[in-house]
Design an enzyme around this catalytic site. Structure first.
Site, PDB file in Angstrom:
ATOM      1  N   CYS A 224      94.934  44.731  27.358  1.00 21.80           N
ATOM      2  CA  CYS A 224      95.137  46.037  26.507  1.00 21.80           C
ATOM      3  C   CYS A 224      93.602  46.068  25.890  1.00 21.80           C
ATOM      4  O   CYS A 224      92.897  45.535  26.178  1.00 21.80           O
ATOM      5  CB  CYS A 224      96.050  46.047  25.745  1.00 21.80           C
ATOM      6  SG  CYS A 224      96.254  44.909  24.327  1.00 21.80           S
TER       7      CYS A 224
ATOM      8  N   ARG B 146      99.949  45.372  22.301  1.00 28.81           N
ATOM      9  CA  ARG B 146     100.627  45.693  23.652  1.00 28.81           C
ATOM     10  C   ARG B 146     100.629  44.328  24.536  1.00 28.81           C
ATOM     11  O   ARG B 146     101.644  44.022  24.881  1.00 28.81           O
ATOM     12  CB  ARG B 146      99.914  46.726  24.388  1.00 28.81           C
ATOM     13  CG  ARG B 146     100.490  48.005  23.622  1.00 28.81           C
ATOM     14  CD  ARG B 146      99.517  49.383  24.321  1.00 28.81           C
ATOM     15  NE  ARG B 146      98.112  49.249  23.987  1.00 28.81           N
ATOM     16  CZ  ARG B 146      97.233  49.961  24.665  1.00 28.81           C
ATOM     17  NH1 ARG B 146      97.651  50.970  25.447  1.00 28.81           N
ATOM     18  NH2 ARG B 146      96.042  49.898  24.347  1.00 28.81           N
TER      19      ARG B 146
ATOM     20  N   ASP C  65      99.594  53.051  22.660  1.00 27.03           N
ATOM     21  CA  ASP C  65      99.086  51.906  21.688  1.00 27.03           C
ATOM     22  C   ASP C  65      99.570  52.560  20.359  1.00 27.03           C
ATOM     23  O   ASP C  65      99.524  53.205  19.730  1.00 27.03           O
ATOM     24  CB  ASP C  65      97.505  52.085  21.697  1.00 27.03           C
ATOM     25  CG  ASP C  65      97.003  50.908  21.013  1.00 27.03           C
ATOM     26  OD1 ASP C  65      97.773  50.326  20.195  1.00 27.03           O
ATOM     27  OD2 ASP C  65      95.795  50.704  20.905  1.00 27.03           O
TER      28      ASP C  65
END
Length: 158
Positions: free
Chosen positions: A7, A13, A123
């Site tokens: 990420c 994440r 996100d």
């Protein structure tokens, strides 16, 4: 099989996905045949633990992420891993730009690779605890999909 989840900063994440996938693999015969790691395309958080909200969310579900530390994707990752699984399209684009000549790793969107209909993991960084929980639920489904795919490709994982 070696999987790297990617990420942006490697504090929300990707470490959550790493922890979930590892946890799911521990319940299978695949645990000793699959390596899971995570990294970010950016360097802002290198050396830092996951976001406190990611840690709290995971802890609430019985998984400890506190020992993980953020790192940035490097050239060796493209040779040491089989798959770089990205949280969203922007990260996939950036991962592909970072790939050195002769890279052996393949790259894909994590959710698609795991067989989910949704393409991207949102996100949660600028959100609240509820957004971290939503991401958790999505990544739980992704982790199950990853294990199912690996079981098909590598043999029974149960």
């Amino acid at each position: 099989m070696r999987l790297l989840v990617a990420c942006l900063g490697n504090i929300c994440r990707s470490p959550t996905a790493e922890g979930l996938i590892r946890h799911r693999l521990e319940a299978t015969s695949l645990a000793d045949r699959v390596t899971v790691d995570s990294a970010g395309t950016g360097d802002w958080h290198v050396g830092q633990p996951p976001d406190r909200r990611s840690i709290a969310c995971a802890t609430g579900h019985g998984i400890d992420l506190s020992g993980l530390r953020a790192r940035q994707i490097g050239p060796s990752d493209f040779h040491e891993f089989d798959w770089l699984l990205c949280a969203d399209s922007a990260n996939l684009r950036d991962v592909r730009k970072l790939a050195p000549k002769g890279a052996s790793a393949q790259s894909a969107l994590l959710l698609e690779w795991a067989g989910l209909d949704q393409r991207e993991v949102p996100d949660p960084y600028t959100g609240d605890a509820h957004q971290f929980e939503r991401v958790w639920a999505l990544l739980e489904r992704a982790a199950d999909g990853v294990v199912a795919r690996l079981a098909r490709e590598l043999g029974d994982g149960r």
